[in-house]
Design a protein around this motif. Structure first.
Motif, short mmCIF file in Angstrom:
data_model
loop_
_atom_site.label_atom_id
_atom_site.label_comp_id
_atom_site.label_asym_id
_atom_site.label_seq_id
_atom_site.Cartn_x
_atom_site.Cartn_y
_atom_site.Cartn_z
N TYR A 43 0.79 -1.07 0.10
CA TYR A 43 0.09 -0.08 0.16
C TYR A 43 1.02 1.21 -0.01
O TYR A 43 0.51 2.19 -0.61
CB TYR A 43 -0.89 0.02 1.34
N ALA A 44 1.90 1.36 0.77
CA ALA A 44 2.95 2.30 0.72
C ALA A 44 3.33 2.70 -0.88
O ALA A 44 3.56 3.87 -1.17
CB ALA A 44 4.14 1.91 1.51
N SER A 45 3.48 1.69 -1.59
CA SER A 45 3.90 1.97 -2.92
C SER A 45 2.97 2.34 -3.87
O SER A 45 3.06 3.15 -4.95
CB SER A 45 4.57 0.62 -3.51
N LEU A 46 1.70 2.20 -3.51
CA LEU A 46 0.66 2.38 -4.20
C LEU A 46 -0.17 3.66 -3.61
O LEU A 46 -0.68 4.63 -4.78
CB LEU A 46 -0.75 1.49 -4.10
N ARG A 47 0.20 4.16 -2.50
CA ARG A 47 -0.64 5.30 -2.13
C ARG A 47 -0.23 6.57 -2.78
O ARG A 47 -1.13 7.34 -2.98
CB ARG A 47 0.09 5.57 -0.69
N PRO A 48 1.01 6.93 -3.15
CA PRO A 48 1.26 8.07 -3.73
C PRO A 48 0.67 8.26 -5.33
O PRO A 48 0.29 9.37 -5.87
CB PRO A 48 2.63 8.17 -4.23
N HIS A 49 -0.03 7.17 -6.00
CA HIS A 49 -0.63 7.20 -7.21
C HIS A 49 -2.21 7.27 -6.92
O HIS A 49 -2.79 7.52 -8.17
CB HIS A 49 -0.26 5.97 -7.94
N LEU A 50 -2.77 7.09 -5.70
CA LEU A 50 -4.14 7.30 -5.48
C LEU A 50 -4.91 8.62 -5.68
O LEU A 50 -4.20 9.42 -5.11
CB LEU A 50 -4.59 6.71 -4.10
N SER A 51 -6.04 8.59 -6.11
CA SER A 51 -6.42 10.01 -5.85
C SER A 51 -6.79 10.38 -4.45
O SER A 51 -7.00 9.57 -3.61
CB SER A 51 -7.89 9.97 -6.74
N GLU A 52 -6.87 11.71 -4.40
CA GLU A 52 -6.86 12.30 -2.89
C GLU A 52 -8.37 11.75 -2.20
O GLU A 52 -8.39 11.45 -0.96
CB GLU A 52 -7.25 13.83 -3.08
N THR A 53 -9.30 11.67 -3.16
CA THR A 53 -10.63 11.04 -2.78
C THR A 53 -10.79 10.04 -2.36
O THR A 53 -11.29 9.65 -1.08
CB THR A 53 -11.74 11.34 -3.89
N TYR A 54 -10.37 8.95 -3.01
CA TYR A 54 -10.09 7.54 -2.64
C TYR A 54 -9.10 7.13 -1.43
O TYR A 54 -9.68 6.43 -0.73
CB TYR A 54 -9.71 6.61 -3.63
N ARG A 55 -7.99 8.04 -1.32
CA ARG A 55 -6.99 7.97 -0.39
C ARG A 55 -7.99 8.28 1.14
O ARG A 55 -7.84 7.52 2.11
CB ARG A 55 -5.89 8.61 -0.54
N GLY A 56 -8.51 9.33 1.09
CA GLY A 56 -9.32 9.64 2.15
C GLY A 56 -10.25 8.69 2.73
O GLY A 56 -10.47 8.54 3.79
N LYS A 57 -10.95 8.10 1.55
CA LYS A 57 -12.02 7.07 2.04
C LYS A 57 -11.40 6.08 2.77
O LYS A 57 -11.93 5.21 3.69
CB LYS A 57 -12.76 6.61 0.88
N ILE A 58 -10.35 5.39 2.24
CA ILE A 58 -9.85 4.22 2.68
C ILE A 58 -9.06 4.34 3.93
O ILE A 58 -8.67 3.59 4.84
CB ILE A 58 -8.80 3.32 1.42
N GLU A 59 -8.39 5.42 4.02
CA GLU A 59 -7.43 5.68 5.21
C GLU A 59 -8.25 6.29 6.33
O GLU A 59 -7.59 6.30 7.51
CB GLU A 59 -6.46 6.58 5.00
#
Length: 133
Positions: free
Chosen positions: A77-93
């Motif tokens: 997830y650490a390698s994927l995190r920079p590529h995720l959209s802000e919206t989705y990152r907020g939902k999952i985190e």
């Protein structure tokens, strides 16, 4: 000095040296691109196998814990995190809610399967952006 001597000996050596250098550079550039595509393809495969394969299956739960889903602590997830959209990152985190929302301990979301579908879509978006499909 004779011009014919220069055109027969010096000029071919200069042109040959330039052509050899250019061929070396172009070959290096092609190999660099292949290595980048292979590395990106391996990353996408790893995300699909390790993150989606270990996805939590508690679909009835409608609260994201304060630290986010357990998948957020996975090394992939650490390698994927920079590529995720802000919206989705907020939902999952499980970003902290604002005052007046549920409370500081939890955040409501539609369910684990909806977030999993979002993860599949995000990985697919990244894969298309990288030109792997």
């Amino acid at each position: 000095m004779d011009i014919q001597w220069i055109s027969q000996l010096v000029l071919p050596a200069i042109v040959g040296g330039f052509a050899g250098s250019a061929a070396f550079y172009f070959q290096w550039d092609v190999e660099k691109r292949r290595a980048r595509l292979a590395r990106r393809s391996a990353l996408v495969d790893s995300w699909r196998e390790n993150l989606l394969g270990n996805w939590p299956t508690q679909d009835g739960l409608e609260v994201v814990p304060p630290g986010g889903l357990s998948i957020c602590s996975h090394p992939d997830y650490a390698s994927l995190r920079p590529h995720l959209s802000e919206t989705y990152r907020g939902k999952i985190e499980g970003d902290q809610p604002r005052p007046g929302q549920l409370g500081a301990a939890a955040r409501v979301f539609p369910g684990y399967n909806t977030l999993r579908t979002g993860m599949v879509e995000e990985i697919g978006r990244i894969e298309r952006a990288w030109g792997l499909v």
